[in-house]
Design a protein around this motif. Structure first.
Motif, PDB file in Angstrom:
ATOM      1  N   ILE A  35       9.774  -5.512  -8.400  1.00 22.48           N
ATOM      2  CA  ILE A  35      11.094  -4.477  -8.709  1.00 22.48           C
ATOM      3  C   ILE A  35       9.566  -3.017  -8.442  1.00 22.48           C
ATOM      4  CG2 ILE A  35      12.106  -6.380  -9.648  1.00 22.48           C
ATOM      5  CD1 ILE A  35      11.257  -5.656 -12.467  1.00 22.48           C
ATOM      6  N   LEU A  36       8.196  -3.811  -8.673  1.00 23.56           N
ATOM      7  CA  LEU A  36       7.741  -2.530  -8.810  1.00 23.56           C
ATOM      8  C   LEU A  36       6.986  -2.349  -7.342  1.00 23.56           C
ATOM      9  CD1 LEU A  36       4.617  -3.626 -11.348  1.00 23.56           C
ATOM     10  CD2 LEU A  36       6.992  -2.468 -11.254  1.00 23.56           C
ATOM     11  N   PRO A  37       6.852  -1.070  -7.465  1.00 26.95           N
ATOM     12  CA  PRO A  37       6.844   0.135  -8.578  1.00 26.95           C
ATOM     13  C   PRO A  37       7.953   0.924  -8.065  1.00 26.95           C
ATOM     14  CG  PRO A  37       6.329   1.253  -6.212  1.00 26.95           C
ATOM     15  CD  PRO A  37       6.396   0.075  -5.991  1.00 26.95           C
ATOM     16  N   GLY A  38       8.917   0.532  -7.705  1.00 20.91           N
ATOM     17  CA  GLY A  38      10.135   1.768  -7.712  1.00 20.91           C
ATOM     18  C   GLY A  38       9.757   2.289  -7.298  1.00 20.91           C
ATOM     19  N   SER A  39      11.407   3.353  -7.756  1.00 21.60           N
ATOM     20  CA  SER A  39      11.522   4.865  -6.882  1.00 21.60           C
ATOM     21  C   SER A  39      12.889   5.704  -7.584  1.00 21.60           C
ATOM     22  CB  SER A  39      11.778   4.540  -4.862  1.00 21.60           C
ATOM     23  OG  SER A  39      12.111   5.646  -5.182  1.00 21.60           O
ATOM     24  N   GLY A  40      11.795   7.061  -7.484  1.00 26.96           N
ATOM     25  CA  GLY A  40      12.965   7.262  -8.851  1.00 26.96           C
ATOM     26  C   GLY A  40      13.022   7.805  -9.802  1.00 26.96           C
ATOM     27  N   THR A  41      14.041   8.587 -10.721  1.00 26.49           N
ATOM     28  CA  THR A  41      14.272   8.549 -12.008  1.00 26.49           C
ATOM     29  C   THR A  41      15.510   7.734 -12.961  1.00 26.49           C
ATOM     30  OG1 THR A  41      12.820  10.021 -12.835  1.00 26.49           O
ATOM     31  CG2 THR A  41      14.260  10.127 -14.317  1.00 26.49           C
ATOM     32  N   TYR A  42      15.511   7.133 -13.489  1.00 29.12           N
ATOM     33  CA  TYR A  42      17.068   6.751 -13.717  1.00 29.12           C
ATOM     34  C   TYR A  42      17.851   7.365 -14.074  1.00 29.12           C
ATOM     35  CZ  TYR A  42      20.260   3.232 -16.268  1.00 29.12           C
ATOM     36  OH  TYR A  42      21.504   2.907 -17.206  1.00 29.12           O
ATOM     37  N   GLN A  43      19.211   6.883 -13.480  1.00 23.21           N
ATOM     38  CA  GLN A  43      20.301   7.638 -13.334  1.00 23.21           C
ATOM     39  C   GLN A  43      21.495   6.697 -13.989  1.00 23.21           C
ATOM     40  OE1 GLN A  43      21.217  10.818 -14.134  1.00 23.21           O
ATOM     41  NE2 GLN A  43      18.808  11.155 -13.471  1.00 23.21           N
ATOM     42  N   PRO A  44      22.421   6.300 -15.235  1.00 23.68           N
ATOM     43  CA  PRO A  44      23.475   5.306 -15.706  1.00 23.68           C
ATOM     44  C   PRO A  44      24.106   5.671 -14.250  1.00 23.68           C
ATOM     45  CG  PRO A  44      23.107   7.068 -17.486  1.00 23.68           C
ATOM     46  CD  PRO A  44      22.614   8.072 -16.560  1.00 23.68           C
TER      47      PRO A  44
END
Length: 434
Positions: A35-44
């Protein structure tokens, strides 16, 4: 909850349940390697209302349980006002970690990892890496083998270091040292310590690095002792115990002194040499050696140096001591000199003229910030270069006196004795010889 809201909530649950896990159980442990490092900023998901917490992390981790409990009660009320996002899981983990309930803390950090996946950052700017780091910190207290596993993954998945800042990789290797120590793996501690030293790179000797450096060095000494390499361990303990400045945490120094006493070796006056962390290579010629420091740091550096010089002008020797990493006067000397001060000496001291000419930020080849001062004691202008460092309380002070070999090698060509020479010159000018 209306139909749209229900479907949105169901989507959140499905997405978090589908986050990669170690065991394959959709409700199990999130696998950091996947799951690391991911991408973008969380949005519900669309149609789901998730409030952003306003409770500060500092209050949730406050040492006073009354403050902590009050903050947590407010956090729970905020979460109850809507479906909680990953930020709530993270802050719940911080609260339980500060309260000593590490298993519950790890549970919430794990929920946070699954809720944040596949994003890189939560809405408050936290990196998903930080969620994993905090889960590993919690594991350290009850499942050190998991902490060691995750520390290696965190080091591998660390983002490139930002010049002058404590890198994720350095933090991960320091955690790995502690995890291997908790597992009783002395060889693993030595290997992790070597990786930690190599990861330091061009990190400045500020912020959290001194604390981590000396904690890792203490763990290294204990590992050497556990392996029967007593003479090597004694040398490292002595290196820690004989460092007389404010960079060594008190508890680390006390443990090193206790170990020397146990091993039958007195604390030496001169520090023996300890293996040194490698220095970073110089930057390419086309690369700028430094970047301008933030205005707030410049102001703080100027304030510290000005306070030091103004204390001299008023012959306030106690304040002079407080401004230095290694106090110049011991208690008896300070009292004796203060009693000898006359009005004429104060008048001469007040004639010190100075100008703070330049503040230079740290760079890879010179990892300490420095302040250049032009001063005049009546015989023409001279230059004084002062280097600054953070003490244990995070307060900037002027670096002074001898440095142990490991630090001297790391910090480069910083002349930390210049301030002592300047003070000797000033005392002679005033007529109050040291």
């Amino acid at each position: 909850m209306n139909r749209v809201g229900f479907l949105g909530l169901l989507g959140v649950l499905v997405l978090s349940a589908c986050a990669p896990t170690v065991t394959g159980d959709p409700f199990g442990e999130a696998d950091l390697a996947r799951i690391l490092p991911g991408s973008g900023t969380y949005q519900p998901p669309r149609g789901v209302y998730e409030p952003v917490p306003t409770v500060s992390e500092e209050r949730l981790t406050h040492p006073d349980p009354r403050v902590r409990e009050e903050a947590f009660a407010l956090l729970r009320r905020q979460k109850a006002s809507g479906d909680g996002g990953p930020e709530f899981h993270y802050l719940y983990g911080r609260y339980y970690e500060a309260s000593g309930d590490y298993k519950t803390a790890a549970f919430y950090y794990n929920l946070g990892l699954k809720a944040l996946y596949p994003y890189a950052f939560d809405r408050q700017g936290r990196d998903i890496w930080e969620y994993g780091y905090r889960r590993a910190e919690a594991y350290l207290r009850f499942a050190p083998e998991k902490a060691a596993r995750d520390a290696r993954i965190l080091a591998e998945k660390a983002v490139p270091a930002e010049r002058g800042r404590l890198s994720q990789k350095t933090r991960a290797y320091a955690l790995l040292v502690r995890a291997e120590e908790a597992r009783g793996n002395a060889e693993g501690v030595l290997e992790a310590a070597d990786l930690f030293y190599k990861s330091i790179g061009d990190t400045t000797w500020l912020g959290g690095l001194p604390k981590l450096f000396w904690e890792v060095t203490l763990s290294r000494a204990k590992a050497l002792e556990a392996l029967g390499r007593v003479e090597e361990a004694r040398k490292v303990y002595a290196e820690i115990a004989s460092t007389r400045d404010l960079l060594v945490p008190r508890e680390v120094r006390a443990e090193a002194e206790k170990a020397l006493s146990r091993l039958g070796a007195p604390v030496p006056k001169e520090a023996p040499k300890v293996p040194e962390p490698p220095q970073a290579p110089p930057p390419p010629a086309s690369e700028k050696p430094s970047v301008p420091p933030p205005a707030a740091f410049q102001e703080q550096a100027v304030e510290v140096v000005r306070g030091f010089l103004e204390a001299l002008k008023s012959l306030d020797l106690a304040k002079v001591n407080q401004a230095l990493s290694q106090p110049l006067y011991d208690v008896l000397r300070e009292r004796e000199l203060q009693r000898r001060v006359t009005p004429e000496m104060r008048e001469r001291a007040a004639k010190l003229r100075y100008e703070i000419a330049r503040v230079t930020p740290p760079s890879p080849t010179a990892p300490l910030p420095k302040v250049e001062v032009v001063y005049d004691l009546g015989e023409g202008e001279r230059l004084l270069v002062l280097y600054l460092v953070s003490n244990q309380d995070g307060r900037l002070v002027v670096l002074s006196g001898d440095l142990p070999p490991a630090l001297a090698a790391f910090l480069g060509s910083a002349d930390t004795k210049a301030v002592v020479r300047f003070l000797e010159e000033f005392h002679a000018f005033v007529g109050l010889p040291l």
